[in-house]
Design a protein around this motif. Structure first.
Motif, PDB file in Angstrom:
ATOM      1  N   VAL A 106       6.400  11.705  -1.753  1.00 55.82           N
ATOM      2  CA  VAL A 106       5.706  11.921  -0.475  1.00 55.82           C
ATOM      3  C   VAL A 106       6.732  12.038   0.646  1.00 55.82           C
ATOM      4  N   SER A 107       6.335  12.715   1.709  1.00 59.19           N
ATOM      5  CA  SER A 107       7.225  12.847   2.869  1.00 59.19           C
ATOM      6  C   SER A 107       7.009  11.679   3.813  1.00 59.19           C
ATOM      7  N   LEU A 108       8.002  11.419   4.659  1.00 56.50           N
ATOM      8  CA  LEU A 108       7.872  10.358   5.665  1.00 56.50           C
ATOM      9  C   LEU A 108       6.766  10.692   6.660  1.00 56.50           C
ATOM     10  N   ASP A 109       6.635  11.965   7.003  1.00 54.84           N
ATOM     11  CA  ASP A 109       5.588  12.383   7.945  1.00 54.84           C
ATOM     12  C   ASP A 109       4.205  12.099   7.365  1.00 54.84           C
ATOM     13  N   GLU A 110       4.051  12.304   6.073  1.00 54.98           N
ATOM     14  CA  GLU A 110       2.764  12.031   5.426  1.00 54.98           C
ATOM     15  C   GLU A 110       2.454  10.536   5.478  1.00 54.98           C
ATOM     16  N   LEU A 111       3.454   9.696   5.259  1.00 55.49           N
ATOM     17  CA  LEU A 111       3.257   8.249   5.320  1.00 55.49           C
ATOM     18  C   LEU A 111       2.895   7.801   6.742  1.00 55.49           C
ATOM     19  N   LEU A 134      11.683   2.455  -5.042  1.00 55.95           N
ATOM     20  CA  LEU A 134      11.618   3.855  -4.652  1.00 55.95           C
ATOM     21  C   LEU A 134      13.022   4.396  -4.458  1.00 55.95           C
ATOM     22  N   LYS A 135      13.129   5.705  -4.417  1.00 52.62           N
ATOM     23  CA  LYS A 135      14.414   6.333  -4.105  1.00 52.62           C
ATOM     24  C   LYS A 135      14.186   7.382  -3.024  1.00 52.62           C
ATOM     25  N   LYS A 136      15.191   7.570  -2.185  1.00 57.18           N
ATOM     26  CA  LYS A 136      15.086   8.556  -1.121  1.00 57.18           C
ATOM     27  C   LYS A 136      15.293   9.964  -1.680  1.00 57.18           C
ATOM     28  N   VAL A 137      14.481  10.884  -1.229  1.00 59.06           N
ATOM     29  CA  VAL A 137      14.658  12.306  -1.514  1.00 59.06           C
ATOM     30  C   VAL A 137      14.624  13.033  -0.173  1.00 59.06           C
ATOM     31  N   GLN A 152       0.821  -1.208   0.000  1.00 56.02           N
ATOM     32  CA  GLN A 152       0.000   0.000   0.000  1.00 56.02           C
ATOM     33  C   GLN A 152       0.857   1.261   0.000  1.00 56.02           C
ATOM     34  N   ILE A 153       1.998   1.214   0.669  1.00 57.53           N
ATOM     35  CA  ILE A 153       2.931   2.344   0.628  1.00 57.53           C
ATOM     36  C   ILE A 153       3.433   2.543  -0.798  1.00 57.53           C
ATOM     37  N   GLN A 154       3.805   1.449  -1.425  1.00 56.01           N
ATOM     38  CA  GLN A 154       4.270   1.500  -2.817  1.00 56.01           C
ATOM     39  C   GLN A 154       3.210   2.131  -3.713  1.00 56.01           C
ATOM     40  N   ASP A 155       1.963   1.697  -3.579  1.00 54.11           N
ATOM     41  CA  ASP A 155       0.874   2.235  -4.399  1.00 54.11           C
ATOM     42  C   ASP A 155       0.631   3.711  -4.104  1.00 54.11           C
ATOM     43  N   PHE A 156       0.744   4.081  -2.834  1.00 49.76           N
ATOM     44  CA  PHE A 156       0.521   5.477  -2.445  1.00 49.76           C
ATOM     45  C   PHE A 156       1.586   6.389  -3.053  1.00 49.76           C
ATOM     46  N   VAL A 157       2.841   5.964  -2.999  1.00 51.10           N
ATOM     47  CA  VAL A 157       3.922   6.770  -3.581  1.00 51.10           C
ATOM     48  C   VAL A 157       3.766   6.837  -5.100  1.00 51.10           C
ATOM     49  N   LEU A 158       3.362   5.725  -5.715  1.00 54.48           N
ATOM     50  CA  LEU A 158       3.147   5.722  -7.163  1.00 54.48           C
ATOM     51  C   LEU A 158       2.100   6.762  -7.545  1.00 54.48           C
ATOM     52  N   ARG A 193      11.648   1.648   8.077  1.00 56.57           N
ATOM     53  CA  ARG A 193      12.011   0.268   7.741  1.00 56.57           C
ATOM     54  C   ARG A 193      11.285  -0.201   6.475  1.00 56.57           C
ATOM     55  N   ASP A 194      10.002   0.128   6.380  1.00 60.45           N
ATOM     56  CA  ASP A 194       9.231  -0.275   5.197  1.00 60.45           C
ATOM     57  C   ASP A 194       9.771   0.400   3.933  1.00 60.45           C
ATOM     58  N   VAL A 195      10.031   1.681   4.049  1.00 59.62           N
ATOM     59  CA  VAL A 195      10.548   2.443   2.914  1.00 59.62           C
ATOM     60  C   VAL A 195      11.917   1.922   2.494  1.00 59.62           C
ATOM     61  N   GLN A 196      12.750   1.595   3.486  1.00 62.93           N
ATOM     62  CA  GLN A 196      14.089   1.087   3.187  1.00 62.93           C
ATOM     63  C   GLN A 196      14.015  -0.198   2.372  1.00 62.93           C
TER      64      GLN A 196
END
Length: 251
Positions: free
Chosen positions: A20-25, A49-52, A9-15, A38-41
């Motif tokens: 998106v920011s970590l705070d938003e997630l 995904l890539k970190k910004v 669901q995180i993957q779909d949300f970012v897509l 941990r999930d994002v990593q």
């Protein structure tokens, strides 16, 4: 919520939101910031995904060039292409997906009378000498890395045809995430093709198993024939038996 479901669901949300920011997630998924990290990593390590600064974004660079993919496992892809082509009969209306493995089918199709719908640029070019192959292209914008045409209007073209057999490619497949691809627009085309086709053939070499990319375009139980070059793990064989999926190992 199960971790695997949350990560998907995180993957779909970012897509959907691109960046998106970590705070938003944290707010959306109602978990701690450490859990989100941990999930994002995990998604970053898989190349999805890539970190910004302050968050994450879609990693468009994980599209491997067509040339690089073409020279990987060349012999195995030829075997898979030949095995898949044996299912094609004169007067079939077939879809040939973008990709290097599906391209290998042409050598074994060039003497048949066929209507071929495709967005695969190299297939279109190489099919030019064979007047018995009625080639219908999807048109649109050329994605140079994959040598495939993509367009929102392609969905309308697909919906206009009754496809007997679709020969699909994938960046990776897994029991948990199904059949995946790295390009959002290509994935939408693939999804529509699967829905419009009477029979769906998935062509993947053994290195694609237990891998997944940015988007799932169909589940494994939507596939009728899985054509590969080596026996997959027992879990895939069990899944095939339970879901009426015919497993073809090209030799």
């Amino acid at each position: 919520m199960l971790k695997t479901k949350r990560i998907k669901q995180i993957q779909d949300f970012v897509l959907e939101h691109q960046t998106v920011s970590l705070d938003e997630l944290v707010t959306v998924f109602d978990v701690s910031k450490n859990t989100i990290r941990r999930d994002v990593q995990e998604l970053v390590e898989n190349g999805l995904l890539k970190k910004v600064y302050g968050g994450v974004a879609i990693n468009h660079s994980n599209l491997v060039s067509f040339h690089d993919r073409q020279i990987q496992n060349k012999t195995e892809k030829e075997l898979i292409g030949k095995a898949a082509a044996e299912f094609v009969e004169d007067d079939d209306i077939i879809f040939i997906d973008s990709g290097t493995t599906t391209l290998e089918m042409l050598e074994y199709l060039k003497t048949k009378q066929l209507t071929i719908i495709t967005n695969n640029l190299d297939f279109i070019i190489q099919a030019l000498p064979y007047e018995n192959l009625n080639v219908i292209t999807l048109g649109g914008v050329l994605e140079r890395k994959t040598k495939a045409f993509t367009s929102v209007k392609s969905m309308d073209v697909i919906k206009a045809y009754n496809i007997n057999k679709a020969f699909m490619a994938s960046t990776g497949i897994s029991l948990s995430n199904g059949v995946t691809n790295s390009s959002p627009l290509e994935s939408e085309i693939k999804k529509n093709v699967v829905e419009r086709s009477s029979q769906v053939y998935l062509l993947v070499d053994h290195l694609k198993f237990d891998k997944y990319a940015l988007m799932t375009y169909c589940s494994l139980n939507e596939i009728d024939y899985l054509v590969t070059d080596q026996d997959p793990a027992e879990a895939y064989k069990d899944f095939a038996n339970e879901n009426n999926l015919e497993l073809i190992v090209a030799t």
